[in-house]
Scaffold this motif. Structure first.
Motif, PDB file in Angstrom:
ATOM      1  N   ALA A  17     -13.837 -11.797  -6.666  1.00 55.55           N
ATOM      2  CA  ALA A  17     -13.188 -10.941  -5.732  1.00 55.55           C
ATOM      3  C   ALA A  17     -11.612 -11.201  -5.682  1.00 55.55           C
ATOM      4  N   LYS A  18     -11.403 -12.427  -5.927  1.00 56.79           N
ATOM      5  CA  LYS A  18      -9.695 -12.399  -6.004  1.00 56.79           C
ATOM      6  C   LYS A  18      -8.974 -11.500  -6.541  1.00 56.79           C
ATOM      7  N   GLU A  19      -9.722 -11.165  -7.959  1.00 53.77           N
ATOM      8  CA  GLU A  19      -8.889 -10.244  -8.907  1.00 53.77           C
ATOM      9  C   GLU A  19      -8.951  -9.022  -8.494  1.00 53.77           C
ATOM     10  N   THR A  20     -10.093  -8.405  -8.112  1.00 53.58           N
ATOM     11  CA  THR A  20     -10.477  -7.351  -7.479  1.00 53.58           C
ATOM     12  C   THR A  20      -9.522  -6.794  -6.459  1.00 53.58           C
ATOM     13  N   LEU A  21      -9.346  -7.836  -5.442  1.00 55.95           N
ATOM     14  CA  LEU A  21      -8.624  -7.546  -4.142  1.00 55.95           C
ATOM     15  C   LEU A  21      -6.991  -7.635  -4.353  1.00 55.95           C
ATOM     16  N   SER A  22      -6.613  -8.337  -5.460  1.00 58.46           N
ATOM     17  CA  SER A  22      -5.417  -8.555  -5.767  1.00 58.46           C
ATOM     18  C   SER A  22      -4.957  -7.130  -6.594  1.00 58.46           C
ATOM     19  N   ASP A  23      -5.651  -6.525  -7.250  1.00 61.82           N
ATOM     20  CA  ASP A  23      -5.180  -5.308  -8.205  1.00 61.82           C
ATOM     21  C   ASP A  23      -5.178  -4.233  -7.107  1.00 61.82           C
ATOM     22  N   LEU A  24      -6.340  -4.221  -6.117  1.00 65.00           N
ATOM     23  CA  LEU A  24      -6.376  -3.073  -5.170  1.00 65.00           C
ATOM     24  C   LEU A  24      -5.128  -3.067  -4.298  1.00 65.00           C
ATOM     25  N   ILE A  41     -10.542  -1.127  -0.582  1.00 63.55           N
ATOM     26  CA  ILE A  41     -10.286  -2.657  -0.041  1.00 63.55           C
ATOM     27  C   ILE A  41     -11.297  -2.699   0.959  1.00 63.55           C
ATOM     28  N   GLU A  42     -11.671  -1.990   1.793  1.00 63.04           N
ATOM     29  CA  GLU A  42     -12.981  -2.349   2.873  1.00 63.04           C
ATOM     30  C   GLU A  42     -14.283  -2.423   2.144  1.00 63.04           C
ATOM     31  N   ALA A  43     -14.373  -1.863   1.141  1.00 60.39           N
ATOM     32  CA  ALA A  43     -15.550  -1.900   0.292  1.00 60.39           C
ATOM     33  C   ALA A  43     -15.789  -3.291  -0.645  1.00 60.39           C
ATOM     34  N   ALA A  44     -14.497  -3.651  -0.869  1.00 63.13           N
ATOM     35  CA  ALA A  44     -14.495  -5.037  -1.641  1.00 63.13           C
ATOM     36  C   ALA A  44     -14.719  -6.082  -0.412  1.00 63.13           C
ATOM     37  N   TYR A  45     -14.329  -5.974   0.575  1.00 68.77           N
ATOM     38  CA  TYR A  45     -14.370  -7.121   1.612  1.00 68.77           C
ATOM     39  C   TYR A  45     -15.630  -7.107   2.086  1.00 68.77           C
TER      40      TYR A  45
END
Length: 329
Positions: A17-24, A41-45
């Motif tokens: 999730a760290k990489e995904t959220l950083s990119d988003l 971002i909401e979906a990632a969280y």
């Protein structure tokens, strides 16, 4: 003494999730400044929350927290996402090596609903939900006030704001109110009573057991005495950082009918065994006069677990759960 395994929340993000959220967040920087995280971002969280709740359920913890994956600014989060708060420059909290944004309160702290929304989502994943909120004293100490005018009014406003947020919570078993600033930046004479009153304001808004959890040391005697006047069900003590002074406070002045015992190090990668955790709880029970009885003992980490590597974090969750399984005395 019923032993309940739990944590103060503030979990590390899963590695993927760290990489995904950083990119988003890099692509949506403008939206984040305006307070709109956007659907991706909401979906990632949402995925982070589901994973963190699942880890706790699989481990067998008695109380399950939402995980606070969105709390980039740790305890300051409820203010940094508020519409009347400007998120200022980078500051360092509590003399550690991590940096966060400074919440500058520029208008009235109206109801937000941010914490309740996260808890509503988590309530669909577990029946043993525990809420985590910053304490009003700590939150006021971490913020800059440019609206209310003096410390007394600002603390009262922060307490009323948090009480409104807590009133909107879904059904939860427990509310952990995190108050490290009571230890690190203890309130002065007179302010200590107001700090207790502020915590009481938040506690009275909760339809659940409330734990005022303190850490990074031990409370000064007068601060501890005033905290006992707050309408909370338990006070939390950091037996990792300072076991002697915390034990002294309990044995000399008493405590609530229930207690939270910070017996697992939330910031050290050394993983305590279930046996070690049990021994630490047993030591506390044996060191306190028999005349002092406890209903519940929340067996927990002393601090949030955000700074741990994910694998060590997961191992500490499991150790806490294993330590209290089928142990009631």
């Amino acid at each position: 003494m019923n032993r309940i395994s739990t944590t103060p929340g503030l979990y590390p993000l899963p590695d993927d999730a760290k990489e995904t959220l950083s990119d988003l967040k890099g692509h949506q920087k403008h939206d984040l400044v305006s307070g709109d995280e956007g659907p991706e971002i909401e979906a990632a969280y949402d995925d982070v929350r589901e994973e963190l709740v699942g880890l706790q359920r699989d481990a067998g913890l008695d109380r399950v927290v939402e995980g606070q994956g969105r709390w980039d600014d740790m305890l300051a989060h409820p203010l940094t996402v508020h519409e009347n708060v400007e998120t200022g420059g980078i500051v360092r909290y509590y003399d550690n090596n991590n940096f966060y944004r400074d919440p500058i309160v520029e208008g009235e702290l109206t109801f937000s609903g941010d914490l309740a929304a996260d808890l509503e989502a988590a309530s669909e994943l577990t029946n043993d939900l525990q809420a985590v909120v910053p304490g009003p004293y700590s939150l006021s100490e971490l913020a800059t006030d440019e609206h209310y005018g003096d410390d007394e009014q600002f603390l009262a406003a922060v307490a009323e704001f948090l009480a409104g947020e807590v009133e909107a919570f879904p059904d939860v078993e427990t509310v952990f109110v995190l108050e490290p600033s009571l230890v690190t930046d203890p309130p002065a004479e007179g302010e200590d009573e107001r700090a207790s009153d502020a915590i009481d304001t938040v506690a009275q808004a909760a339809d659940a057991d409330v734990v005022a959890h303190t850490y990074w040391g031990a409370l000064e005697e007068k601060v501890h005495a005033h905290l006992l006047d707050a309408g909370v069900d338990a006070i939390g003590y950091d037996f990792v950082t300072n076991h002697e002074d915390n034990l002294y406070n309990v044995t000399e002045y008493g405590t609530k009918d229930s207690v939270a015992l910070g017996v697992v190090d939330g910031q050290n990668t050394l993983v305590e065994s279930p046996e070690t955790i049990r021994e630490r709880v047993d030591w506390f029970r044996e060191s306190v006069p028999e005349a002092i009885e406890f209903d519940d003992a929340y067996v927990t980490a002393n601090t949030g677990l955000f700074y741990l590597p994910v694998n060590r974090f997961e191992q500490k969750l499991q150790a806490l759960a294993d330590a209290t399984r089928e142990v009631t005395a």
